[in-house]
Design a protein around this motif. Structure first.
Motif, PDB file in Angstrom:
ATOM      1  N   LEU A 323     -37.333  32.825  27.435  1.00 50.68           N
ATOM      2  CA  LEU A 323     -38.066  33.010  26.182  1.00 50.68           C
ATOM      3  C   LEU A 323     -37.562  32.036  25.115  1.00 50.68           C
ATOM      4  O   LEU A 323     -38.357  31.466  24.360  1.00 50.68           O
ATOM      5  N   ALA A 324     -36.248  31.829  25.057  1.00 51.91           N
ATOM      6  CA  ALA A 324     -35.690  30.856  24.106  1.00 51.91           C
ATOM      7  C   ALA A 324     -36.203  29.454  24.419  1.00 51.91           C
ATOM      8  O   ALA A 324     -36.473  28.665  23.499  1.00 51.91           O
ATOM      9  N   PHE A 325     -36.357  29.135  25.703  1.00 50.05           N
ATOM     10  CA  PHE A 325     -36.926  27.839  26.103  1.00 50.05           C
ATOM     11  C   PHE A 325     -38.345  27.681  25.553  1.00 50.05           C
ATOM     12  O   PHE A 325     -38.700  26.625  25.017  1.00 50.05           O
ATOM     13  N   MET A 326     -39.155  28.730  25.679  1.00 49.85           N
ATOM     14  CA  MET A 326     -40.540  28.649  25.205  1.00 49.85           C
ATOM     15  C   MET A 326     -40.605  28.492  23.686  1.00 49.85           C
ATOM     16  O   MET A 326     -41.394  27.699  23.162  1.00 49.85           O
ATOM     17  N   LEU A 327     -39.766  29.239  22.968  1.00 49.62           N
ATOM     18  CA  LEU A 327     -39.727  29.109  21.519  1.00 49.62           C
ATOM     19  C   LEU A 327     -39.219  27.732  21.105  1.00 49.62           C
ATOM     20  O   LEU A 327     -39.700  27.136  20.137  1.00 49.62           O
ATOM     21  N   SER A 328     -38.253  27.224  21.854  1.00 51.54           N
ATOM     22  CA  SER A 328     -37.730  25.888  21.568  1.00 51.54           C
ATOM     23  C   SER A 328     -38.776  24.813  21.841  1.00 51.54           C
ATOM     24  O   SER A 328     -38.916  23.853  21.075  1.00 51.54           O
ATOM     25  N   LYS A 329     -39.525  25.001  22.908  1.00 52.46           N
ATOM     26  CA  LYS A 329     -40.584  24.042  23.246  1.00 52.46           C
ATOM     27  C   LYS A 329     -41.656  24.007  22.163  1.00 52.46           C
ATOM     28  O   LYS A 329     -42.260  22.955  21.896  1.00 52.46           O
ATOM     29  N   ASP A 330     -41.880  25.149  21.513  1.00 50.53           N
ATOM     30  CA  ASP A 330     -42.835  25.219  20.399  1.00 50.53           C
ATOM     31  C   ASP A 330     -42.180  24.875  19.063  1.00 50.53           C
ATOM     32  O   ASP A 330     -42.794  25.072  18.006  1.00 50.53           O
ATOM     33  N   LYS A 331     -40.914  24.430  19.127  1.00 52.71           N
ATOM     34  CA  LYS A 331     -40.166  23.946  17.954  1.00 52.71           C
ATOM     35  C   LYS A 331     -39.797  25.056  16.972  1.00 52.71           C
ATOM     36  O   LYS A 331     -39.706  24.823  15.769  1.00 52.71           O
ATOM     37  N   TYR A 332     -39.538  26.258  17.496  1.00 55.72           N
ATOM     38  CA  TYR A 332     -39.068  27.348  16.650  1.00 55.72           C
ATOM     39  C   TYR A 332     -37.580  27.634  16.855  1.00 55.72           C
ATOM     40  O   TYR A 332     -36.993  28.429  16.119  1.00 55.72           O
ATOM     41  N   TYR A 452     -38.414  20.316  12.141  1.00 51.79           N
ATOM     42  CA  TYR A 452     -38.854  19.428  13.229  1.00 51.79           C
ATOM     43  C   TYR A 452     -40.123  18.665  12.847  1.00 51.79           C
ATOM     44  O   TYR A 452     -40.279  17.483  13.169  1.00 51.79           O
ATOM     45  N   LYS A 453     -41.030  19.333  12.133  1.00 54.82           N
ATOM     46  CA  LYS A 453     -42.261  18.667  11.705  1.00 54.82           C
ATOM     47  C   LYS A 453     -41.957  17.543  10.713  1.00 54.82           C
ATOM     48  O   LYS A 453     -42.471  16.422  10.836  1.00 54.82           O
ATOM     49  N   ASN A 454     -41.098  17.843   9.727  1.00 52.39           N
ATOM     50  CA  ASN A 454     -40.739  16.826   8.743  1.00 52.39           C
ATOM     51  C   ASN A 454     -39.988  15.661   9.381  1.00 52.39           C
ATOM     52  O   ASN A 454     -40.206  14.495   9.033  1.00 52.39           O
ATOM     53  N   THR A 455     -39.114  15.988  10.334  1.00 51.40           N
ATOM     54  CA  THR A 455     -38.365  14.942  11.026  1.00 51.40           C
ATOM     55  C   THR A 455     -39.305  14.031  11.809  1.00 51.40           C
ATOM     56  O   THR A 455     -39.167  12.799  11.798  1.00 51.40           O
ATOM     57  N   ALA A 456     -40.276  14.645  12.502  1.00 54.92           N
ATOM     58  CA  ALA A 456     -41.246  13.851  13.262  1.00 54.92           C
ATOM     59  C   ALA A 456     -42.058  12.940  12.343  1.00 54.92           C
ATOM     60  O   ALA A 456     -42.325  11.778  12.675  1.00 54.92           O
ATOM     61  N   ASP A 457     -42.446  13.472  11.161  1.00 55.58           N
ATOM     62  CA  ASP A 457     -43.206  12.652  10.212  1.00 55.58           C
ATOM     63  C   ASP A 457     -42.382  11.468   9.717  1.00 55.58           C
ATOM     64  O   ASP A 457     -42.898  10.353   9.547  1.00 55.58           O
ATOM     65  N   LEU A 458     -41.091  11.705   9.480  1.00 60.20           N
ATOM     66  CA  LEU A 458     -40.231  10.643   8.979  1.00 60.20           C
ATOM     67  C   LEU A 458     -39.944   9.584  10.043  1.00 60.20           C
ATOM     68  O   LEU A 458     -39.789   8.401   9.728  1.00 60.20           O
TER      69      LEU A 458
END
Length: 605
Positions: A323-332, A452-458
């Motif tokens: 479950l932690a893998f799935m949440l991590s894959k979704d960037k949570y 993660y979203k902000n990092t990807a944008d940068l």
């Protein structure tokens, strides 16, 4: 030596191509994923009796209709989760169902509840196993925390060795427990049929003046702790051999049948033998003593019960990392939870679970009884969300026969929602924490996702327009004297560029004069810049110098700080030397956009 110890504890590294061999058969999956649910028979009936004792011993006959009601709920959950398995064969249970049908916040509530619940599973199971041991051997009561921590460490290591190996280890005690409890139930039924029970046992239907609907609901909700772990199969479908969803569904049905038989059997024997809750002996211990006496079978069942209660924690180890893998894959969650270890398991998730549950054991002093209601709420919230999500799915898609599926999930949702509300109302003093940690966990998930979203944008570039910029190179070498380490570093620097400058920071004029004379005598072909530090700080003058170089050359050159570093033969010898290079590197990493590199020089090589 460290690597040899790791190989001894965990085993040889496995190739990625061996992942399919780590999938579980139905029998092994039943051992790994149902240990939590099956072990709950050791305390489910006891929780009902504890609640009923508020009305006096005469009320214990209510444990039978309450147990039957719990079995009805079990049937609804089994049928509901069977539908979830076929609808979402990728696993993830309530989190994936809510994500697909109910939106982000609801899915994070389900995922956060389950993650916290798995931590509680490990802590509560370890504590319950310790209680079973101390029931048989009261002298060990003062060592409860140590025993529980030892088992958590053991389970963590077993799971780090891989899914198949942990399943092979678990299969034997789980099936021994099932056989042992079956023998206990059959023997108890036969003995009751032949000799009857104690005379003081109240007859079914005996009037209890002090009973109330509130108390019955409280007892019912307490008994529902026996249903924890039912969702684990739907969360871990990818761990099954192909066809994974069919094998998972069959495993779920087997688990439900075995759990129902054992739970009802223990409840009947507890009632027939007039067993009452006892701080020093569990209900199962008293039933076993009443059936077999304090002989070999008593200690055998105590031992195997303690073992299965310990191993019930393994359900958390099987489900939490996935479950932690799935949440991590979704960037949570941090990306570290996606990493597979040497044995192809999600090692970071396994270690994190072990550490958190151990801290919980230490904080509670090994007495996690008060956590059981919170543990149950953590399960029933995802139960309810999962059923609601499936209702939305059937209503939107309306496949063939959807009305029956919709009805099953509707019954499941209404029942689990009712149980959740009962828990909150009847045990608010124990479960109020859920209203604090769930919003906190959801907030944490969203902050991680935003990062993660902000990092990807940068970091994102326009691949059509943005190309590498070719610049020159200026290398700054901080030096503390004329040594072989400095010689090694400057030799490397000059192999990259002729634009090299050495910087020395002195604390007084005499110190600086001696360094300049020695450098001029050595004449390495590199200019030396000396700086005076009035406050005995190396970092401040060095930083000001770097700022000056940046101001002059940043547009034409890349600035590189090349730090000499000697490495001693033994780790403890590092403590005998000034760690200025480490401080410089740490400060520059945090403050400056320059290239920072270390040139190591190993002694005794």
């Amino acid at each position: 030596m460290a690597n040899q110890l790791k190989r001894f504890l965990i085993g040889r590294p496995m190739k990625s191509t061996e992942l399919e061999d780590e999938k579980l058969s139905k029998l092994k999956a039943l051992a790994v994923l149902s240990s939590d649910a099956l072990s709950s028979v050791a305390y489910g009936t006891e929780q009902i009796l504890i609640a009923l004792m508020a009305a006096g011993a005469v009320a214990i006959w209510y444990s039978i209709p309450i147990s039957i009601a719990v079995l009805g709920l079990l049937l609804v959950l089994i049928l509901s989760y069977r539908q979830t398995i076929y609808a979402y064969p990728s696993g993830g249970g309530a989190y994936i169902v809510a994500k697909d049908n109910l939106g982000e916040s609801t899915s994070l509530m389900a995922g956060g509840s389950l993650l916290v619940d798995y931590i509680l599973t490990v802590a509560v199971s370890s504590s319950a196993g310790t209680d079973a041991i101390t029931s048989a051997f009261p002298s060990l009561h003062d060592y409860r925390v140590i025993i529980a921590l030892g088992m958590i460490i053991f389970l963590t290591l077993i799971n780090l060795r891989g899914t198949t190996e942990s399943a092979s280890f678990l299969a034997i005690p789980v099936y021994l427990f099932i056989v042992s409890i079956a023998v206990l139930i059959i023997s108890g039924v036969v003995k009751y049929a032949m000799y009857g029970g104690p005379e003081h046992v109240p007859a079914m239907g005996t009037t209890v003046s002090s009973i109330s609907l509130f108390l019955l609901l409280k007892a019912f909700s307490s008994g529902c702790t026996a249903l924890t772990g039912v969702e684990a199969v739907s969360n871990a479908i990818p761990n099954f051999k192909q066809p994974s969803e069919k094998n998972a569904a069959k495993t779920l049905m087997m688990m439900g049948a075995i759990l129902g038989f054992m739970f009802l059997g223990i409840s009947l024997l507890a009632y027939w033998n007039g067993v009452l809750p006892n701080e020093k002996m569990t209900v199962v211990s008293q039933i076993t003593e009443a059936t077999f006496g304090r002989h070999v079978l008593f200690y055998w069942i105590q031992g195997i019960t303690a073992l299965i209660l310990f191993l019930a924690a393994n359900t958390g180890y099987a489900a939490f990392p996935l479950l932690a893998f799935m949440l991590s894959k979704d960037k949570y969650l941090p990306h570290a939870f996606q990493v597979r270890g040497d044995r192809l398991g999600f090692s970071n998730g396994i270690i994190f679970l072990g550490v958190m549950s151990a801290l919980l054991i230490i904080a509670s002093g090994g007495d996690t009884t008060s956590l059981i209601p919170l543990y149950a709420v953590g399960v029933f919230i995802p139960f309810t969300i999962s059923q609601l999500g499936m209702m939305v799915r059937w209503f939107k898609l309306r496949p063939s026969g959807w009305l029956i599926k919709f009805a099953i999930n509707t019954i499941g949702m209404l029942t689990t929602l009712t149980i959740t509300l009962i828990f909150i109302v009847t045990k608010f003093s124990h479960v109020w924490g859920v209203f604090l940690f769930l919003p906190a966990v959801i907030y944490l998930f969203k902050r991680i996702s935003l990062h993660y979203k902000n990092t990807a944008d940068l970091l994102r570039i326009d691949i059509e327009k943005e190309k590498p910029v070719i610049k020159g190179s200026t290398i700054i070498v901080p030096v503390a004297g004329v040594t072989r380490v400095v010689l090694h570093t400057i030799s490397y620097a000059k192999s990259l560029t002729e634009n090299v400058v050495a910087v020395y920071v002195g604390f007084d004029d005499e110190d600086i004069r001696r360094m300049e004379e020695k450098w001029e005598l050595w004449n390495p072909g590199v200019r030396l810049i000396t700086l005076r530090s009035r406050y005995r700080s190396i970092i401040r003058p060095l930083t000001r110098f770097i700022n000056t170089v940046e101001w002059k050359t940043a547009e034409t050159d890349h600035i590189t700080i090349l730090i000499p570093q000697f490495i001693t033969k033994h780790w403890w010898q590092n403590l005998l030397h000034n760690q200025t290079s480490l401080l410089i590197r740490a400060y520059l990493f945090a403050q400056k956009d320059v290239v920072i590199a270390t040139v190591p020089y190993h002694f005794n090589r």
